[in-house]
Design a protein around this motif. Structure first.
Motif, PDB file in Angstrom:
ATOM      1  N   GLY A  33       0.855  -1.172   0.000  1.00 56.09           N
ATOM      2  CA  GLY A  33       0.000   0.000   0.000  1.00 56.09           C
ATOM      3  C   GLY A  33       0.896   1.227   0.000  1.00 56.09           C
ATOM      4  O   GLY A  33       1.911   1.261   0.704  1.00 56.09           O
ATOM      5  N   MET A  34       0.557   2.222  -0.784  1.00 58.49           N
ATOM      6  CA  MET A  34       1.371   3.433  -0.903  1.00 58.49           C
ATOM      7  C   MET A  34       0.570   4.633  -0.435  1.00 58.49           C
ATOM      8  O   MET A  34      -0.592   4.794  -0.809  1.00 58.49           O
ATOM      9  N   GLY A  35       1.207   5.447   0.383  1.00 56.08           N
ATOM     10  CA  GLY A  35       0.506   6.608   0.913  1.00 56.08           C
ATOM     11  C   GLY A  35       1.304   7.879   0.784  1.00 56.08           C
ATOM     12  O   GLY A  35       2.529   7.849   0.599  1.00 56.08           O
ATOM     13  N   TRP A  36       0.600   8.983   0.844  1.00 55.59           N
ATOM     14  CA  TRP A  36       1.215  10.309   0.933  1.00 55.59           C
ATOM     15  C   TRP A  36       0.758  10.946   2.242  1.00 55.59           C
ATOM     16  O   TRP A  36      -0.437  10.934   2.565  1.00 55.59           O
ATOM     17  N   PHE A  37       1.710  11.475   2.960  1.00 56.82           N
ATOM     18  CA  PHE A  37       1.448  12.212   4.192  1.00 56.82           C
ATOM     19  C   PHE A  37       2.077  13.592   4.059  1.00 56.82           C
ATOM     20  O   PHE A  37       2.923  13.823   3.192  1.00 56.82           O
ATOM     21  N   ARG A  38       1.683  14.502   4.921  1.00 55.06           N
ATOM     22  CA  ARG A  38       2.306  15.822   4.923  1.00 55.06           C
ATOM     23  C   ARG A  38       2.448  16.317   6.354  1.00 55.06           C
ATOM     24  O   ARG A  38       1.717  15.901   7.243  1.00 55.06           O
ATOM     25  N   GLN A  39       3.422  17.182   6.522  1.00 51.45           N
ATOM     26  CA  GLN A  39       3.673  17.746   7.842  1.00 51.45           C
ATOM     27  C   GLN A  39       4.057  19.205   7.698  1.00 51.45           C
ATOM     28  O   GLN A  39       5.064  19.536   7.052  1.00 51.45           O
ATOM     29  N   ALA A  40       3.230  20.056   8.276  1.00 52.95           N
ATOM     30  CA  ALA A  40       3.508  21.487   8.292  1.00 52.95           C
ATOM     31  C   ALA A  40       4.280  21.828   9.566  1.00 52.95           C
ATOM     32  O   ALA A  40       4.189  21.103  10.562  1.00 52.95           O
ATOM     33  N   PRO A  41       5.025  22.926   9.563  1.00 53.21           N
ATOM     34  CA  PRO A  41       5.793  23.312  10.749  1.00 53.21           C
ATOM     35  C   PRO A  41       4.910  23.428  11.982  1.00 53.21           C
ATOM     36  O   PRO A  41       3.848  24.065  11.934  1.00 53.21           O
ATOM     37  N   GLY A  42       5.330  22.789  13.063  1.00 52.78           N
ATOM     38  CA  GLY A  42       4.589  22.871  14.313  1.00 52.78           C
ATOM     39  C   GLY A  42       3.357  21.986  14.377  1.00 52.78           C
ATOM     40  O   GLY A  42       2.616  22.033  15.366  1.00 52.78           O
TER      41      GLY A  42
END
Length: 126
Positions: A33-42
Motif C-alpha cells: 500500500g502506498m501513501g502520501w502524508f504531509r507535515q507542516a511546521p509545528g
C-alpha cells in the motif's frame, strides 16, 4: 527493503497545481500500500492519500481536506506513485512524504507504513 525517493515539490501560487512523484525500489511494489502524508511546521504528520496494494484491489483513499483536489495514482510497472495536486491552497503548504506499507488497516495511520521517503517541500503562496 524498499527505498522511496520523492520529487516534484516546489513553490506555486494559490490555485495552481503540482505533481509529486515517488520512485520505489524493490521487486514487490504492487503488494505494498502506498501513501502520501504531509507535515507542516509545528503540526503533526497527517494523512493525505493512499493507494492500497494489489491484495486490496488497489483502492484509493483521500483525506477530507484534499478530496476532489488531489489525485493519487500508481504505476506498478514503473514502481511509482504520484500525487496530482490541483487548486492548491496556502494551507496545503507542508513537507510531503511518500510511504509504503505491507498491510494497511486504517490506511490513515502513519504507524502502518514501514518505509518512508525523505520528503519534498510544497509551498503555496497566497
Amino acid at each position: 527493503q524498499v527505498q522511496l525517493v520523492e520529487s516534484g515539490g516546489g513553490l506555486v501560487q494559490a490555485g495552481g497545481s503540482l505533481r509529486l512523484s515517488c520512485a520505489a525500489s524493490g521487486r514487490t511494489f504492487s503488494s505494498y500500500g502506498m501513501g502520501w502524508f504531509r507535515q507542516a511546521p509545528g503540526k503533526e504528520r497527517e494523512f493525505v492519500a493512499a493507494a492500497a496494494g494489489s491484495w486490496n484491489g488497489s483502492k484509493l483513499y483521500y483525506a477530507a481536506p484534499v478530496k476532489g483536489r488531489f489525485t493519487i495514482s500508481r504505476d506498478n510497472a514503473k514502481n511509482t506513485v504520484s500525487l496530482q495536486m490541483n487548486s492548491l491552497k496556502p494551507e496545503d503548504t507542508a513537507a510531503y512524504y511518500c510511504a509504503a506499507g505491507r498491510r494497511l488497516s486504517t490506511v490513515v495511520a502513519s504507524s502502518e507504513y514501514e518505509h518512508w521517503g525523505q520528503g519534498t517541500q510544497v509551498t503555496v503562496a497566497s
